[in-house]
Write a protein that holds these residues in place. Structure first.
Motif, PDB file in Angstrom:
ATOM      1  N   ALA A  75       0.840  -1.188   0.000  1.00  0.00           N
ATOM      2  CA  ALA A  75       0.000   0.000   0.000  1.00  0.00           C
ATOM      3  C   ALA A  75       0.879   1.243   0.000  1.00  0.00           C
ATOM      4  O   ALA A  75       2.078   1.171   0.268  1.00  0.00           O
ATOM      5  N   TRP A  76       0.247   2.362  -0.287  1.00  0.00           N
ATOM      6  CA  TRP A  76       0.942   3.638  -0.252  1.00  0.00           C
ATOM      7  C   TRP A  76       0.112   4.619   0.570  1.00  0.00           C
ATOM      8  O   TRP A  76      -1.086   4.775   0.341  1.00  0.00           O
ATOM      9  N   ALA A  77       0.791   5.259   1.532  1.00  0.00           N
ATOM     10  CA  ALA A  77       0.174   6.315   2.330  1.00  0.00           C
ATOM     11  C   ALA A  77       0.668   7.658   1.806  1.00  0.00           C
ATOM     12  O   ALA A  77       1.876   7.857   1.631  1.00  0.00           O
ATOM     13  N   ARG A 109       1.544   7.721  -8.966  1.00  0.00           N
ATOM     14  CA  ARG A 109       2.680   7.427  -9.839  1.00  0.00           C
ATOM     15  C   ARG A 109       3.823   6.916  -8.976  1.00  0.00           C
ATOM     16  O   ARG A 109       4.507   7.691  -8.315  1.00  0.00           O
ATOM     17  N   THR A 110       4.003   5.615  -8.964  1.00  0.00           N
ATOM     18  CA  THR A 110       5.085   5.017  -8.197  1.00  0.00           C
ATOM     19  C   THR A 110       6.386   5.149  -8.983  1.00  0.00           C
ATOM     20  O   THR A 110       6.367   5.414 -10.194  1.00  0.00           O
ATOM     21  N   ALA A 117      -0.519   0.463 -15.407  1.00  0.00           N
ATOM     22  CA  ALA A 117      -1.048   1.485 -14.504  1.00  0.00           C
ATOM     23  C   ALA A 117      -1.173   2.818 -15.236  1.00  0.00           C
ATOM     24  O   ALA A 117      -2.156   3.553 -15.054  1.00  0.00           O
ATOM     25  N   GLN A 118      -0.197   3.132 -16.053  1.00  0.00           N
ATOM     26  CA  GLN A 118      -0.273   4.361 -16.852  1.00  0.00           C
ATOM     27  C   GLN A 118      -1.482   4.320 -17.782  1.00  0.00           C
ATOM     28  O   GLN A 118      -2.187   5.325 -17.954  1.00  0.00           O
ATOM     29  N   ALA A 129      -3.711  11.224 -11.217  1.00  0.00           N
ATOM     30  CA  ALA A 129      -3.424  10.296 -10.127  1.00  0.00           C
ATOM     31  C   ALA A 129      -4.313  10.688  -8.946  1.00  0.00           C
ATOM     32  O   ALA A 129      -3.996  11.613  -8.195  1.00  0.00           O
ATOM     33  N   LEU A 130      -5.433   9.995  -8.781  1.00  0.00           N
ATOM     34  CA  LEU A 130      -6.460  10.386  -7.825  1.00  0.00           C
ATOM     35  C   LEU A 130      -5.932  10.477  -6.405  1.00  0.00           C
ATOM     36  O   LEU A 130      -6.241  11.430  -5.674  1.00  0.00           O
ATOM     37  N   ALA A 131      -5.137   9.498  -5.972  1.00  0.00           N
ATOM     38  CA  ALA A 131      -4.655   9.499  -4.590  1.00  0.00           C
ATOM     39  C   ALA A 131      -3.790  10.719  -4.307  1.00  0.00           C
ATOM     40  O   ALA A 131      -3.859  11.320  -3.222  1.00  0.00           O
ATOM     41  N   LYS A 132      -2.950  11.098  -5.264  1.00  0.00           N
ATOM     42  CA  LYS A 132      -2.106  12.278  -5.076  1.00  0.00           C
ATOM     43  C   LYS A 132      -2.948  13.542  -5.016  1.00  0.00           C
ATOM     44  O   LYS A 132      -2.679  14.444  -4.218  1.00  0.00           O
TER      45      LYS A 132
END
Length: 373
Positions: A75-77, A109-110, A117-118, A129-132
């Motif tokens: 996961a990414w926080a 964008r990891t 993913a792109q 990038a919705l999370a960003k």
């Protein structure tokens, strides 16, 4: 006689882990949905940090944890750079998309940023990038790979016996039509072709074990929601979920399973169940095809107890849903939220196909800012 490949590669410990496990419990709504879907009771996860970086004014931390079986979760926080105080938390849920080689990576964008993913961001999120974007709006965001996706995907090399022919058919079609994926995408695209056929195997395995595909995804999501609330700098009393398509269905399920949610955003995943018959049953995955019965369709799931603010955005050219089913579902939502004591409802049927375009993302972010602040 050669050994038969595992049909649940990477998850051989799943049957033993599930045996005798109690179901998720709580109030009447939680209990009813958990029993229909076979959702195990979530357990706290031991979270470890795997890396961190800053990008475009957002601090990103990669996290890993085990839910007790199968491969570890990745996961990414994300949070605005330089913030320390408690922020409202948002669990960002990736879609289904027929792509299981990646999961939450489509929402940010990891450093690796896989080609698939792109492509998902380009085709479904207008390149954003919705999370960003949620983090830049002032939220602490968690995006995780759920059961069957990304780091939590099944091992399909060699493919199970029932998947081999489907994969061979996909490869033959690519060769015949000259559409073989580019080298950078070939391995992931090949996996996704196998995973599409394998989802039926996973759903069958879940049924043997007394649960459902959607119930196991919900279990992973409930664990992740607990991780979000336990992160430093997160206000556990102000949390929301947001997702489109399969992620929107996951958001609707969490709205019914977790009474602590402040808000939920369901995008491109709203219809009445009866409208799917006869022509749209085959348009959807096992995330939607669950034994909830006629009493627990998407409108009732998303509305839950009506104590959380709810946004539902649908699209008038969405090929996955019959228009009358979408209209009837939105009407049912309005009726449910018209009952005394209900929280706020914002719903709209917007022009466009099955996607989460930038203007709809902006609308969802503004809704969450109002609700969580």
């Amino acid at each position: 006689m050669p050994a038969r490949p595992s049909a649940i590669g990477g998850y051989e410990d799943w049957p033993g882990w599930l045996r005798g496990r109690e179901l998720h419990d709580g109030d009447e709504t939680t209990r009813a949905v958990a029993r229909l879907l076979g959702v195990p009771r979530p357990e706290p996860a031991h979270v470890r940090t795997a890396g961190a970086w800053e990008q475009d004014g957002v601090e990103v931390t990669e996290l890993h944890w085990s839910v007790g079986f199968g491969p570890p979760t990745r996961a990414w926080a994300l949070r605005p750079a330089g913030t320390a105080g408690p922020l409202p938390g948002v669990l960002a849920l990736h879609c289904h998309g027929g792509v299981k080689s990646v999961g939450a990576a489509e929402l940010l964008r990891t450093p690796a940023d896989p080609a698939v993913a792109q492509r998902a961001r380009r085709d479904l999120y207008g390149g954003r990038a919705l999370a960003k974007d949620l983090a830049r709006a002032g939220f602490a965001v968690l995006a995780h790979d759920t059961f069957g996706w990304g780091a939590r995907r099944f091992t399909l090399d060699p493919p199970p016996s029932g998947v081999q022919s489907a994969l061979a058919g996909a490869e033959a079609l690519w060769a015949a039509t000259g559409t073989t994926p580019a080298p950078a995408e070939l391995a992931d695209t090949r996996y996704d072709a196998a995973a599409a056929a394998h989802e039926h195997v996973v759903a069958k395995a879940a049924g043997y074990l007394g649960t459902t595909f959607a119930g196991m995804v919900a279990y992973d999501d409930l664990v992740a929601l607990g991780v979000l609330r336990g992160l430093d700098g997160v206000d556990a009393d102000r949390t929301a979920v947001v997702g489109m398509s399969g992620g929107g269905g996951r958001a609707a399920q969490l709205a019914a399973l977790d009474p602590r949610l402040t808000a939920a955003v369901v995008v491109a995943m709203m219809t009445t169940t009866q409208a799917l018959f006869p022509a749209h049953v085959d348009a959807h995955s096992w995330l939607l095809a669950s034994p909830l019965g006629p009493d627990w369709g998407l409108p009732r799931l998303a509305a839950g107890r009506r104590r959380h603010d709810l946004m539902v955005l649908s699209f008038d050219q969405d090929e996955l849903f019959p228009s009358e089913g979408v209209r009837d579902a939105h009407r049912e939502l309005r009726e449910r939220y018209a009952e005394p004591g209900s929280a706020a409802l914002e719903e709209a049927i917007l022009p466009g196909p099955h996607a989460f375009p930038p203007e709809a993302q902006d609308r969802a972010v503004e809704f969450l800012v109002r609700s969580l602040r």
